[in-house]
Motif scaffolding. Sequence first.
Motif, PDB file in Angstrom:
ATOM      1  N   SER A  48       0.836  -1.206   0.000  1.00 24.29           N
ATOM      2  CA  SER A  48       0.000   0.000   0.000  1.00 24.29           C
ATOM      3  C   SER A  48       0.870   1.256   0.000  1.00 24.29           C
ATOM      4  O   SER A  48       0.533   2.253  -0.647  1.00 24.29           O
ATOM      5  CB  SER A  48      -0.982   0.009   1.170  1.00 24.29           C
ATOM      6  OG  SER A  48      -0.341   0.258   2.385  1.00 24.29           O
ATOM      7  N   GLY A  51       1.877   1.799  -3.371  1.00 26.15           N
ATOM      8  CA  GLY A  51       0.745   2.348  -4.122  1.00 26.15           C
ATOM      9  C   GLY A  51       0.665   3.855  -3.987  1.00 26.15           C
ATOM     10  O   GLY A  51       0.430   4.574  -4.959  1.00 26.15           O
ATOM     11  N   SER A  54       3.938   5.361  -5.795  1.00 28.49           N
ATOM     12  CA  SER A  54       3.953   5.211  -7.250  1.00 28.49           C
ATOM     13  C   SER A  54       2.868   6.040  -7.917  1.00 28.49           C
ATOM     14  O   SER A  54       3.035   6.480  -9.053  1.00 28.49           O
ATOM     15  CB  SER A  54       3.812   3.741  -7.642  1.00 28.49           C
ATOM     16  OG  SER A  54       2.545   3.235  -7.277  1.00 28.49           O
ATOM     17  N   ALA A  55       1.778   6.279  -7.228  1.00 30.19           N
ATOM     18  CA  ALA A  55       0.692   7.047  -7.824  1.00 30.19           C
ATOM     19  C   ALA A  55       0.875   8.551  -7.656  1.00 30.19           C
ATOM     20  O   ALA A  55       0.577   9.322  -8.571  1.00 30.19           O
ATOM     21  CB  ALA A  55      -0.653   6.624  -7.221  1.00 30.19           C
ATOM     22  N   THR A 113      -7.709  -1.637  -5.306  1.00 31.96           N
ATOM     23  CA  THR A 113      -7.524  -0.187  -5.221  1.00 31.96           C
ATOM     24  C   THR A 113      -6.335   0.223  -6.082  1.00 31.96           C
ATOM     25  O   THR A 113      -6.432   1.167  -6.875  1.00 31.96           O
ATOM     26  CB  THR A 113      -7.310   0.257  -3.760  1.00 31.96           C
ATOM     27  OG1 THR A 113      -8.484  -0.065  -3.010  1.00 31.96           O
ATOM     28  CG2 THR A 113      -7.034   1.744  -3.667  1.00 31.96           C
ATOM     29  N   LYS A 114      -5.226  -0.495  -5.946  1.00 26.83           N
ATOM     30  CA  LYS A 114      -4.039  -0.166  -6.734  1.00 26.83           C
ATOM     31  C   LYS A 114      -4.319  -0.311  -8.224  1.00 26.83           C
ATOM     32  O   LYS A 114      -3.929   0.535  -9.026  1.00 26.83           O
ATOM     33  CB  LYS A 114      -2.847  -1.035  -6.321  1.00 26.83           C
ATOM     34  CG  LYS A 114      -1.590  -0.705  -7.113  1.00 26.83           C
ATOM     35  CD  LYS A 114      -0.353  -0.906  -6.349  1.00 26.83           C
ATOM     36  CE  LYS A 114       0.907  -0.613  -7.135  1.00 26.83           C
ATOM     37  NZ  LYS A 114       0.893   0.565  -7.953  1.00 26.83           N
ATOM     38  N   TYR A 115      -5.015  -1.369  -8.596  1.00 26.31           N
ATOM     39  CA  TYR A 115      -5.346  -1.589 -10.003  1.00 26.31           C
ATOM     40  C   TYR A 115      -6.259  -0.466 -10.518  1.00 26.31           C
ATOM     41  O   TYR A 115      -6.005   0.109 -11.584  1.00 26.31           O
ATOM     42  CB  TYR A 115      -6.013  -2.958 -10.186  1.00 26.31           C
ATOM     43  CG  TYR A 115      -6.209  -3.335 -11.628  1.00 26.31           C
ATOM     44  CD1 TYR A 115      -5.150  -3.862 -12.366  1.00 26.31           C
ATOM     45  CD2 TYR A 115      -7.437  -3.166 -12.267  1.00 26.31           C
ATOM     46  CE1 TYR A 115      -5.309  -4.208 -13.695  1.00 26.31           C
ATOM     47  CE2 TYR A 115      -7.604  -3.505 -13.593  1.00 26.31           C
ATOM     48  CZ  TYR A 115      -6.537  -4.030 -14.302  1.00 26.31           C
ATOM     49  OH  TYR A 115      -6.709  -4.362 -15.634  1.00 26.31           O
ATOM     50  N   ASN A 118      -4.370   2.811 -10.877  1.00 28.11           N
ATOM     51  CA  ASN A 118      -3.511   2.802 -12.063  1.00 28.11           C
ATOM     52  C   ASN A 118      -4.315   2.966 -13.342  1.00 28.11           C
ATOM     53  O   ASN A 118      -3.902   3.688 -14.252  1.00 28.11           O
ATOM     54  CB  ASN A 118      -2.664   1.524 -12.114  1.00 28.11           C
ATOM     55  CG  ASN A 118      -1.533   1.557 -11.121  1.00 28.11           C
ATOM     56  OD1 ASN A 118      -1.134   2.621 -10.650  1.00 28.11           O
ATOM     57  ND2 ASN A 118      -1.017   0.397 -10.780  1.00 28.11           N
ATOM     58  N   TYR A 141      -5.725   3.491   1.249  1.00 29.97           N
ATOM     59  CA  TYR A 141      -4.537   2.657   1.462  1.00 29.97           C
ATOM     60  C   TYR A 141      -4.163   2.614   2.948  1.00 29.97           C
ATOM     61  O   TYR A 141      -3.795   1.566   3.478  1.00 29.97           O
ATOM     62  CB  TYR A 141      -3.343   3.192   0.678  1.00 29.97           C
ATOM     63  CG  TYR A 141      -3.281   2.800  -0.776  1.00 29.97           C
ATOM     64  CD1 TYR A 141      -3.496   1.492  -1.193  1.00 29.97           C
ATOM     65  CD2 TYR A 141      -2.947   3.739  -1.744  1.00 29.97           C
ATOM     66  CE1 TYR A 141      -3.410   1.142  -2.527  1.00 29.97           C
ATOM     67  CE2 TYR A 141      -2.847   3.399  -3.082  1.00 29.97           C
ATOM     68  CZ  TYR A 141      -3.076   2.096  -3.469  1.00 29.97           C
ATOM     69  OH  TYR A 141      -2.982   1.737  -4.787  1.00 29.97           O
TER      70      TYR A 141
END
Length: 173
Positions: A48, A51, A54-55, A113-115, A118, A141
Motif C-alpha cells: 500500500s 501504491g 507510485s501514484a 484499489t491499486k489496479y 492505475n 490505502y
Amino acid sequence: MMQILTHTPAWVFGLFAVLLWYGLSQRLARTASLKRTTLLPLAMLGFSGYGVLSAFGASLPDVLSWLATGALAAFVVSRIPLHDQTRYDADSRRFHLPGSYVPLALMMGIFLTKYAVNVALATHPALGQDTAFALLVCTLYGAFSGIFTGRALRLWKLAAQESDRAPSLPRAA
C-alpha cells in the motif's frame, strides 16, 4: 474494459492469483508462527505504501494522510478482542488461528484499489494532480494497512501475555 485488461501486464494477473490463493487459504483454521503472522501485514504495508508513492510521489499531505489513517485504523483494530478460538502456545511459539475471510478482503481491497488507481491515472492523467483524489486514495490505502497492522498488534499482544504467563525453563549450564 477489454482494452484495459489486454494492456494489463501478465505479472499483475499472477500477483492477483497468488493473493487470491493466499487469502482463500486464510479462511481455514491453521497454526502460524509469530514471524509468519508478521510477514503478511508487513508485505501489505509495503504494497500500500508503494501504491501511494507510485501514484502520487512523496507528497507530504498524501504520505501523512496514509500514515495518519493507518495509525488510527491500527489503534482502533488493535483494541478489538481476538476471536475466542485464537490461542498462542508459548512453548511452541505458534498461534492457533480460526479461519477468516478478513485477510482475503483486505488483500483484494489493496490490490483492486491499486489496479483501479492505475487504470484511472492511465485513462485520466490529470487525476494525478487532483488533491481530493490523492487524499481519498491515500486514506483508503492507510485504512487497509492499519487494519492489517492492528490485527497483527493483537496477536503480538497475545503472544507477550502468554509468554509472561508461561513458566520459564531452566537454562542449561
